[in-house]
Design a protein around this motif. Structure first.
Motif, PDB file in Angstrom:
ATOM      1  N   PHE A  73       0.854  -1.183   0.000  1.00  0.00           N
ATOM      2  CA  PHE A  73       0.000   0.000   0.000  1.00  0.00           C
ATOM      3  C   PHE A  73       0.894   1.239   0.000  1.00  0.00           C
ATOM      4  O   PHE A  73       1.825   1.337   0.805  1.00  0.00           O
ATOM      5  N   TYR A  74       0.585   2.146  -0.901  1.00  0.00           N
ATOM      6  CA  TYR A  74       1.273   3.435  -0.946  1.00  0.00           C
ATOM      7  C   TYR A  74       0.287   4.522  -0.545  1.00  0.00           C
ATOM      8  O   TYR A  74      -0.869   4.500  -0.971  1.00  0.00           O
ATOM      9  N   LEU A  75       0.750   5.478   0.268  1.00  0.00           N
ATOM     10  CA  LEU A  75      -0.064   6.638   0.613  1.00  0.00           C
ATOM     11  C   LEU A  75       0.656   7.912   0.191  1.00  0.00           C
ATOM     12  O   LEU A  75       1.890   7.952   0.140  1.00  0.00           O
ATOM     13  N   VAL A  76      -0.133   8.934  -0.109  1.00  0.00           N
ATOM     14  CA  VAL A  76       0.435  10.219  -0.507  1.00  0.00           C
ATOM     15  C   VAL A  76       1.015  10.914   0.712  1.00  0.00           C
ATOM     16  O   VAL A  76       0.345  11.056   1.737  1.00  0.00           O
ATOM     17  N   ASN A  77       2.271  11.325   0.602  1.00  0.00           N
ATOM     18  CA  ASN A  77       2.919  12.105   1.660  1.00  0.00           C
ATOM     19  C   ASN A  77       2.418  13.544   1.559  1.00  0.00           C
ATOM     20  O   ASN A  77       2.618  14.206   0.547  1.00  0.00           O
ATOM     21  N   GLU A  78       1.764  14.011   2.614  1.00  0.00           N
ATOM     22  CA  GLU A  78       1.168  15.344   2.570  1.00  0.00           C
ATOM     23  C   GLU A  78       2.222  16.448   2.451  1.00  0.00           C
ATOM     24  O   GLU A  78       1.926  17.553   2.007  1.00  0.00           O
ATOM     25  N   GLY A  79       3.479  16.129   2.852  1.00  0.00           N
ATOM     26  CA  GLY A  79       4.520  17.141   2.803  1.00  0.00           C
ATOM     27  C   GLY A  79       4.994  17.472   1.408  1.00  0.00           C
ATOM     28  O   GLY A  79       5.129  18.641   1.030  1.00  0.00           O
ATOM     29  N   ASP A  80       5.246  16.412   0.604  1.00  0.00           N
ATOM     30  CA  ASP A  80       5.781  16.643  -0.744  1.00  0.00           C
ATOM     31  C   ASP A  80       4.941  16.012  -1.853  1.00  0.00           C
ATOM     32  O   ASP A  80       5.318  16.046  -3.025  1.00  0.00           O
ATOM     33  N   SER A  81       3.802  15.409  -1.491  1.00  0.00           N
ATOM     34  CA  SER A  81       2.866  14.792  -2.447  1.00  0.00           C
ATOM     35  C   SER A  81       3.440  13.559  -3.146  1.00  0.00           C
ATOM     36  O   SER A  81       2.868  13.075  -4.122  1.00  0.00           O
ATOM     37  N   ASP A  82       4.581  13.033  -2.653  1.00  0.00           N
ATOM     38  CA  ASP A  82       5.122  11.797  -3.199  1.00  0.00           C
ATOM     39  C   ASP A  82       4.373  10.605  -2.611  1.00  0.00           C
ATOM     40  O   ASP A  82       3.731  10.715  -1.554  1.00  0.00           O
ATOM     41  N   PHE A  83       4.494   9.458  -3.298  1.00  0.00           N
ATOM     42  CA  PHE A  83       3.866   8.238  -2.798  1.00  0.00           C
ATOM     43  C   PHE A  83       4.878   7.463  -1.950  1.00  0.00           C
ATOM     44  O   PHE A  83       5.984   7.168  -2.405  1.00  0.00           O
ATOM     45  N   GLN A  84       4.471   7.127  -0.731  1.00  0.00           N
ATOM     46  CA  GLN A  84       5.315   6.387   0.188  1.00  0.00           C
ATOM     47  C   GLN A  84       4.714   5.022   0.469  1.00  0.00           C
ATOM     48  O   GLN A  84       3.520   4.910   0.754  1.00  0.00           O
ATOM     49  N   HIS A 134      -4.633  -0.583  -8.106  1.00  0.00           N
ATOM     50  CA  HIS A 134      -5.922   0.059  -7.846  1.00  0.00           C
ATOM     51  C   HIS A 134      -5.678   1.325  -7.038  1.00  0.00           C
ATOM     52  O   HIS A 134      -4.992   1.295  -6.012  1.00  0.00           O
ATOM     53  N   SER A 135      -6.238   2.428  -7.493  1.00  0.00           N
ATOM     54  CA  SER A 135      -6.080   3.685  -6.764  1.00  0.00           C
ATOM     55  C   SER A 135      -6.875   3.651  -5.463  1.00  0.00           C
ATOM     56  O   SER A 135      -7.855   2.911  -5.328  1.00  0.00           O
ATOM     57  N   ILE A 136      -6.426   4.429  -4.494  1.00  0.00           N
ATOM     58  CA  ILE A 136      -7.142   4.611  -3.226  1.00  0.00           C
ATOM     59  C   ILE A 136      -7.569   6.076  -3.215  1.00  0.00           C
ATOM     60  O   ILE A 136      -6.794   6.962  -2.840  1.00  0.00           O
ATOM     61  N   THR A 138     -10.916   9.189  -3.051  1.00  0.00           N
ATOM     62  CA  THR A 138     -12.275   9.639  -2.761  1.00  0.00           C
ATOM     63  C   THR A 138     -12.639  10.625  -3.871  1.00  0.00           C
ATOM     64  O   THR A 138     -11.778  11.010  -4.666  1.00  0.00           O
ATOM     65  N   PRO A 139     -13.896  11.051  -3.939  1.00  0.00           N
ATOM     66  CA  PRO A 139     -14.238  12.070  -4.954  1.00  0.00           C
ATOM     67  C   PRO A 139     -13.441  13.360  -4.772  1.00  0.00           C
ATOM     68  O   PRO A 139     -13.264  14.120  -5.721  1.00  0.00           O
ATOM     69  N   ALA A 140     -12.934  13.589  -3.551  1.00  0.00           N
ATOM     70  CA  ALA A 140     -12.230  14.846  -3.263  1.00  0.00           C
ATOM     71  C   ALA A 140     -10.755  14.797  -3.631  1.00  0.00           C
ATOM     72  O   ALA A 140     -10.207  15.767  -4.148  1.00  0.00           O
ATOM     73  N   ARG A 141     -10.098  13.644  -3.378  1.00  0.00           N
ATOM     74  CA  ARG A 141      -8.654  13.614  -3.589  1.00  0.00           C
ATOM     75  C   ARG A 141      -8.110  12.202  -3.641  1.00  0.00           C
ATOM     76  O   ARG A 141      -8.784  11.245  -3.257  1.00  0.00           O
ATOM     77  N   THR A 142      -6.863  12.103  -4.113  1.00  0.00           N
ATOM     78  CA  THR A 142      -6.154  10.826  -4.155  1.00  0.00           C
ATOM     79  C   THR A 142      -5.469  10.591  -2.823  1.00  0.00           C
ATOM     80  O   THR A 142      -4.764  11.465  -2.307  1.00  0.00           O
ATOM     81  N   ARG A 143      -5.668   9.403  -2.276  1.00  0.00           N
ATOM     82  CA  ARG A 143      -5.056   9.050  -0.996  1.00  0.00           C
ATOM     83  C   ARG A 143      -3.860   8.124  -1.155  1.00  0.00           C
ATOM     84  O   ARG A 143      -2.935   8.130  -0.337  1.00  0.00           O
ATOM     85  N   GLY A 144      -3.869   7.272  -2.182  1.00  0.00           N
ATOM     86  CA  GLY A 144      -2.767   6.347  -2.341  1.00  0.00           C
ATOM     87  C   GLY A 144      -3.003   5.365  -3.475  1.00  0.00           C
ATOM     88  O   GLY A 144      -3.841   5.586  -4.357  1.00  0.00           O
ATOM     89  N   MET A 145      -2.231   4.261  -3.424  1.00  0.00           N
ATOM     90  CA  MET A 145      -2.311   3.244  -4.468  1.00  0.00           C
ATOM     91  C   MET A 145      -2.032   1.880  -3.854  1.00  0.00           C
ATOM     92  O   MET A 145      -1.180   1.738  -2.960  1.00  0.00           O
ATOM     93  N   VAL A 147      -0.751  -1.933  -4.837  1.00  0.00           N
ATOM     94  CA  VAL A 147      -0.025  -2.692  -5.862  1.00  0.00           C
ATOM     95  C   VAL A 147       0.127  -4.123  -5.375  1.00  0.00           C
ATOM     96  O   VAL A 147       0.740  -4.361  -4.322  1.00  0.00           O
ATOM     97  N   GLY A 148      -0.452  -5.084  -6.099  1.00  0.00           N
ATOM     98  CA  GLY A 148      -0.384  -6.478  -5.682  1.00  0.00           C
ATOM     99  C   GLY A 148       0.146  -7.381  -6.775  1.00  0.00           C
ATOM    100  O   GLY A 148      -0.082  -7.129  -7.964  1.00  0.00           O
ATOM    101  N   VAL A 149       0.875  -8.411  -6.373  1.00  0.00           N
ATOM    102  CA  VAL A 149       1.387  -9.420  -7.311  1.00  0.00           C
ATOM    103  C   VAL A 149       0.461 -10.627  -7.216  1.00  0.00           C
ATOM    104  O   VAL A 149       0.355 -11.259  -6.159  1.00  0.00           O
ATOM    105  N   LEU A 150      -0.218 -10.934  -8.298  1.00  0.00           N
ATOM    106  CA  LEU A 150      -1.232 -11.988  -8.277  1.00  0.00           C
ATOM    107  C   LEU A 150      -0.626 -13.373  -8.090  1.00  0.00           C
ATOM    108  O   LEU A 150       0.412 -13.699  -8.669  1.00  0.00           O
ATOM    109  N   ALA A 151      -1.332 -14.198  -7.311  1.00  0.00           N
ATOM    110  CA  ALA A 151      -0.949 -15.594  -7.126  1.00  0.00           C
ATOM    111  C   ALA A 151      -1.909 -16.509  -7.876  1.00  0.00           C
ATOM    112  O   ALA A 151      -1.850 -17.729  -7.739  1.00  0.00           O
TER     113      ALA A 151
END
Length: 207
Positions: A73-84, A134-136, A138-145, A147-151
């Motif tokens: 799971f990646y979330l948007v860093n509110e400080g620099d808007s990068d994905f962590q 799959h993005s994470i 809401t209608p207001a903003r992007t929270r994260g992403m 990423v899964g490796v299928l089995a």
């Protein structure tokens, strides 16, 4: 399905239809039960200390929908808007997911998926694995992403499982947004309490 005039064959066809409808009903009921479970998180805002609590519970629920070799799971860093990356299911697969995520970012696939609230599967850079993104949001903003490796084979994943994945991650994004708002309100309330305490102290000194 065309009906034959042979009465015995017609009975067999009707039995096959009934069996098919029974399976569809079973899948639909199971999907409704899953949807109800996905909307019930054990965590409560007063008990949540950080967004990771929400992500961990979402991860447990997601595991019941689709089989993964590993995921992050990646979330948007509110400080620099990068994905962590805030959670990875397995340290052994973490470098691979990081590498593929960086490739998707450079190839603009990552940003393309962010703009669409639905699951997407694609081959890894070396075509050795199939990943689900799959993005994470809401209608207001992007929270994260996610990423899964299928089995499992992409074709073996039921459409209802993919739809429930979207519901789960939308609900997760909403909880993250609500948690942020809850924290913001708590901060305001604490500041108000501090101001009232200082005011009361000042008034006592004037008496």
């Amino acid at each position: 399905m065309a009906m034959t005039k042979d009465p015995f064959e017609r009975i067999r066809q009707l039995e096959a239809q009934v069996e098919h409808l029974a399976r569809e009903k079973s899948v639909a009921l199971s999907a409704l039960e899953k949807a109800a479970e996905l909307g019930s998180f054990k965590t409560r805002f007063g008990e949540i200390s950080q967004p990771l609590d929400i992500i961990c519970e979402a991860a447990n629920k997601l595991n019941s929908l689709i089989d993964f070799k590993g995921y992050a799971f990646y979330l948007v860093n509110e400080g620099d808007s990068d994905f962590q990356m805030v959670l990875c299911s397995d340290e052994a697969i973490k470098p691979f997911i990081e590498q593929e995520t960086e490739y998707f970012i450079q190839d603009t696939i990552f940003s393309w998926v962010l703009g669409r609230n639905k699951p997407f599967t694609m081959l890894s850079h070396d075509s050795s694995e199939t990943l689900l993104l799959h993005s994470i949001t809401t209608p207001a903003r992007t929270r994260g992403m996610f990423v899964g490796v299928l089995a499992q084979e992409r074709g073996a994943i039921m459409d209802v499982s993919l739809s429930l994945t979207t519901i789960l991650l939308l609900f997760t994004a909403t909880l993250l947004e609500s948690h942020e708002t809850y924290g913001y309100i708590n901060d305001i309330n604490q500041e108000l309490r501090n101001n009232l305490a200082r005011l009361a102290e000042s008034e006592s000194m004037l008496l």
